[in-house]
Design a protein around this motif. Structure first.
Motif, PDB file in Angstrom:
ATOM      1  N   ALA A 105       0.834  -1.208   0.000  1.00 31.77           N
ATOM      2  CA  ALA A 105       0.000   0.000   0.000  1.00 31.77           C
ATOM      3  C   ALA A 105       0.867   1.256   0.000  1.00 31.77           C
ATOM      4  O   ALA A 105       1.975   1.260   0.537  1.00 31.77           O
ATOM      5  CB  ALA A 105      -0.911  -0.009   1.223  1.00 31.77           C
ATOM      6  N   ASP A 106       0.352   2.304  -0.613  1.00 34.09           N
ATOM      7  CA  ASP A 106       1.071   3.578  -0.644  1.00 34.09           C
ATOM      8  C   ASP A 106       1.480   4.002   0.753  1.00 34.09           C
ATOM      9  O   ASP A 106       0.672   3.999   1.668  1.00 34.09           O
ATOM     10  CB  ASP A 106       0.207   4.679  -1.265  1.00 34.09           C
ATOM     11  CG  ASP A 106       0.066   4.509  -2.770  1.00 34.09           C
ATOM     12  OD1 ASP A 106       0.921   3.825  -3.377  1.00 34.09           O
ATOM     13  OD2 ASP A 106      -0.893   5.063  -3.330  1.00 34.09           O
ATOM     14  N   GLY A 107       2.749   4.340   0.920  1.00 32.40           N
ATOM     15  CA  GLY A 107       3.245   4.828   2.195  1.00 32.40           C
ATOM     16  C   GLY A 107       3.571   3.729   3.188  1.00 32.40           C
ATOM     17  O   GLY A 107       4.108   3.999   4.249  1.00 32.40           O
ATOM     18  N   GLU A 108       3.256   2.487   2.868  1.00 33.09           N
ATOM     19  CA  GLU A 108       3.525   1.383   3.789  1.00 33.09           C
ATOM     20  C   GLU A 108       4.963   0.927   3.620  1.00 33.09           C
ATOM     21  O   GLU A 108       5.442   0.726   2.508  1.00 33.09           O
ATOM     22  CB  GLU A 108       2.564   0.221   3.500  1.00 33.09           C
ATOM     23  CG  GLU A 108       2.649  -0.891   4.503  1.00 33.09           C
ATOM     24  CD  GLU A 108       1.616  -1.984   4.239  1.00 33.09           C
ATOM     25  OE1 GLU A 108       1.694  -3.002   4.925  1.00 33.09           O
ATOM     26  OE2 GLU A 108       0.763  -1.812   3.360  1.00 33.09           O
ATOM     27  N   GLU A 109       5.642   0.759   4.731  1.00 41.06           N
ATOM     28  CA  GLU A 109       7.038   0.360   4.714  1.00 41.06           C
ATOM     29  C   GLU A 109       7.169  -1.117   4.341  1.00 41.06           C
ATOM     30  O   GLU A 109       6.365  -1.942   4.734  1.00 41.06           O
ATOM     31  CB  GLU A 109       7.656   0.575   6.100  1.00 41.06           C
ATOM     32  CG  GLU A 109       9.111   0.166   6.179  1.00 41.06           C
ATOM     33  CD  GLU A 109       9.684   0.314   7.575  1.00 41.06           C
ATOM     34  OE1 GLU A 109      10.897   0.355   7.691  1.00 41.06           O
ATOM     35  OE2 GLU A 109       8.905   0.371   8.542  1.00 41.06           O
ATOM     36  N   ASN A 110       8.192  -1.439   3.571  1.00 42.53           N
ATOM     37  CA  ASN A 110       8.510  -2.827   3.265  1.00 42.53           C
ATOM     38  C   ASN A 110       9.243  -3.371   4.486  1.00 42.53           C
ATOM     39  O   ASN A 110      10.432  -3.155   4.667  1.00 42.53           O
ATOM     40  CB  ASN A 110       9.367  -2.897   2.007  1.00 42.53           C
ATOM     41  CG  ASN A 110       9.641  -4.311   1.568  1.00 42.53           C
ATOM     42  OD1 ASN A 110       9.875  -5.202   2.390  1.00 42.53           O
ATOM     43  ND2 ASN A 110       9.640  -4.520   0.266  1.00 42.53           N
ATOM     44  N   GLN A 111       8.520  -4.070   5.343  1.00 38.48           N
ATOM     45  CA  GLN A 111       9.075  -4.529   6.616  1.00 38.48           C
ATOM     46  C   GLN A 111      10.176  -5.559   6.436  1.00 38.48           C
ATOM     47  O   GLN A 111      11.117  -5.611   7.224  1.00 38.48           O
ATOM     48  CB  GLN A 111       7.961  -5.088   7.493  1.00 38.48           C
ATOM     49  CG  GLN A 111       6.974  -4.034   7.939  1.00 38.48           C
ATOM     50  CD  GLN A 111       5.828  -4.626   8.746  1.00 38.48           C
ATOM     51  OE1 GLN A 111       5.954  -5.686   9.335  1.00 38.48           O
ATOM     52  NE2 GLN A 111       4.703  -3.944   8.745  1.00 38.48           N
ATOM     53  N   ALA A 112      10.090  -6.381   5.407  1.00 41.79           N
ATOM     54  CA  ALA A 112      11.124  -7.394   5.172  1.00 41.79           C
ATOM     55  C   ALA A 112      12.447  -6.717   4.831  1.00 41.79           C
ATOM     56  O   ALA A 112      13.499  -7.099   5.352  1.00 41.79           O
ATOM     57  CB  ALA A 112      10.697  -8.353   4.071  1.00 41.79           C
ATOM     58  N   LEU A 113      12.412  -5.711   3.968  1.00 46.47           N
ATOM     59  CA  LEU A 113      13.653  -5.001   3.624  1.00 46.47           C
ATOM     60  C   LEU A 113      14.212  -4.260   4.827  1.00 46.47           C
ATOM     61  O   LEU A 113      15.426  -4.197   5.017  1.00 46.47           O
ATOM     62  CB  LEU A 113      13.419  -4.025   2.469  1.00 46.47           C
ATOM     63  CG  LEU A 113      13.222  -4.651   1.089  1.00 46.47           C
ATOM     64  CD1 LEU A 113      13.023  -3.566   0.049  1.00 46.47           C
ATOM     65  CD2 LEU A 113      14.369  -5.561   0.722  1.00 46.47           C
ATOM     66  N   ALA A 114      13.343  -3.712   5.643  1.00 48.65           N
ATOM     67  CA  ALA A 114      13.799  -3.025   6.855  1.00 48.65           C
ATOM     68  C   ALA A 114      14.489  -4.012   7.797  1.00 48.65           C
ATOM     69  O   ALA A 114      15.529  -3.701   8.382  1.00 48.65           O
ATOM     70  CB  ALA A 114      12.629  -2.349   7.564  1.00 48.65           C
ATOM     71  N   LEU A 115      13.933  -5.202   7.924  1.00 48.97           N
ATOM     72  CA  LEU A 115      14.522  -6.233   8.775  1.00 48.97           C
ATOM     73  C   LEU A 115      15.891  -6.663   8.245  1.00 48.97           C
ATOM     74  O   LEU A 115      16.869  -6.742   8.993  1.00 48.97           O
ATOM     75  CB  LEU A 115      13.571  -7.437   8.853  1.00 48.97           C
ATOM     76  CG  LEU A 115      14.002  -8.594   9.736  1.00 48.97           C
ATOM     77  CD1 LEU A 115      14.032  -8.162  11.208  1.00 48.97           C
ATOM     78  CD2 LEU A 115      13.047  -9.762   9.558  1.00 48.97           C
ATOM     79  N   ILE A 116      15.961  -6.912   6.952  1.00 51.55           N
ATOM     80  CA  ILE A 116      17.233  -7.309   6.326  1.00 51.55           C
ATOM     81  C   ILE A 116      18.271  -6.210   6.522  1.00 51.55           C
ATOM     82  O   ILE A 116      19.420  -6.483   6.869  1.00 51.55           O
ATOM     83  CB  ILE A 116      17.025  -7.616   4.834  1.00 51.55           C
ATOM     84  CG1 ILE A 116      16.166  -8.867   4.682  1.00 51.55           C
ATOM     85  CG2 ILE A 116      18.366  -7.791   4.122  1.00 51.55           C
ATOM     86  CD1 ILE A 116      15.611  -9.071   3.276  1.00 51.55           C
ATOM     87  N   ALA A 117      17.870  -4.973   6.320  1.00 51.98           N
ATOM     88  CA  ALA A 117      18.798  -3.853   6.461  1.00 51.98           C
ATOM     89  C   ALA A 117      19.333  -3.734   7.884  1.00 51.98           C
ATOM     90  O   ALA A 117      20.515  -3.461   8.092  1.00 51.98           O
ATOM     91  CB  ALA A 117      18.112  -2.549   6.045  1.00 51.98           C
ATOM     92  N   THR A 118      18.483  -3.966   8.866  1.00 54.90           N
ATOM     93  CA  THR A 118      18.906  -3.901  10.265  1.00 54.90           C
ATOM     94  C   THR A 118      19.986  -4.934  10.550  1.00 54.90           C
ATOM     95  O   THR A 118      21.020  -4.629  11.146  1.00 54.90           O
ATOM     96  CB  THR A 118      17.697  -4.122  11.201  1.00 54.90           C
ATOM     97  OG1 THR A 118      16.769  -3.066  10.986  1.00 54.90           O
ATOM     98  CG2 THR A 118      18.123  -4.141  12.657  1.00 54.90           C
ATOM     99  N   TYR A 119      19.749  -6.167  10.107  1.00 53.95           N
ATOM    100  CA  TYR A 119      20.744  -7.222  10.348  1.00 53.95           C
ATOM    101  C   TYR A 119      21.997  -7.011   9.515  1.00 53.95           C
ATOM    102  O   TYR A 119      23.099  -7.355   9.939  1.00 53.95           O
ATOM    103  CB  TYR A 119      20.130  -8.604  10.109  1.00 53.95           C
ATOM    104  CG  TYR A 119      19.314  -9.049  11.295  1.00 53.95           C
ATOM    105  CD1 TYR A 119      19.921  -9.655  12.388  1.00 53.95           C
ATOM    106  CD2 TYR A 119      17.946  -8.834  11.351  1.00 53.95           C
ATOM    107  CE1 TYR A 119      19.181 -10.041  13.496  1.00 53.95           C
ATOM    108  CE2 TYR A 119      17.198  -9.228  12.448  1.00 53.95           C
ATOM    109  CZ  TYR A 119      17.824  -9.823  13.519  1.00 53.95           C
ATOM    110  OH  TYR A 119      17.102 -10.203  14.614  1.00 53.95           O
TER     111      TYR A 119
END
Length: 112
Positions: free
Chosen positions: A29-43
């Motif tokens: 959805a518009d404006g919704e964060e890609n949580q999987a990419l955020a998780l990968i980026a954190t690790y």
């Protein structure tokens, strides 16, 4: 300050390298964060920080290994925020991170 720097680095990794008409995020959805990419980026930031300090020759391997996770989720944007998919990614990435910490006799950072 350290966490803010890591979050900034993580955000840099979330941004797609090239955007072709938004098709990569078509099912988010518009404006919704890609949580999987955020998780990968954190690790990615966490593991890379360990290798920068303890074994810089392994840095390219971090990019390669975690890049595979990123490619996988980018090929399936519909799964980017699926709770089951996120739980699997988190379990695998956490295992990788803890293994690297153990190898270099470090305590894993607490999650926030």
């Amino acid at each position: 300050k350290k966490m803010a720097e890591q979050e900034h680095q993580a955000q840099d990794l979330i941004e797609p390298e090239s955007v072709d008409s938004g098709t990569e995020q078509a099912n988010i959805a518009d404006g919704e964060e890609n949580q999987a990419l955020a998780l990968i980026a954190t690790y990615h930031v966490r593991v890379k920080a360990i290798y920068e300090k303890h074994n810089p020759t392994k840095l390219a391997e971090v990019d390669h290994i975690l890049g595979k996770y990123r490619e996988q989720i980018m090929s399936r944007p519909q799964d980017a925020n699926n709770e089951q998919v996120l739980a699997r990614y988190k379990e695998r990435l956490d295992g990788l991170y803890k293994a690297v910490c153990a190898k270099y006799d470090m305590m894993p950072e607490d999650e926030e």
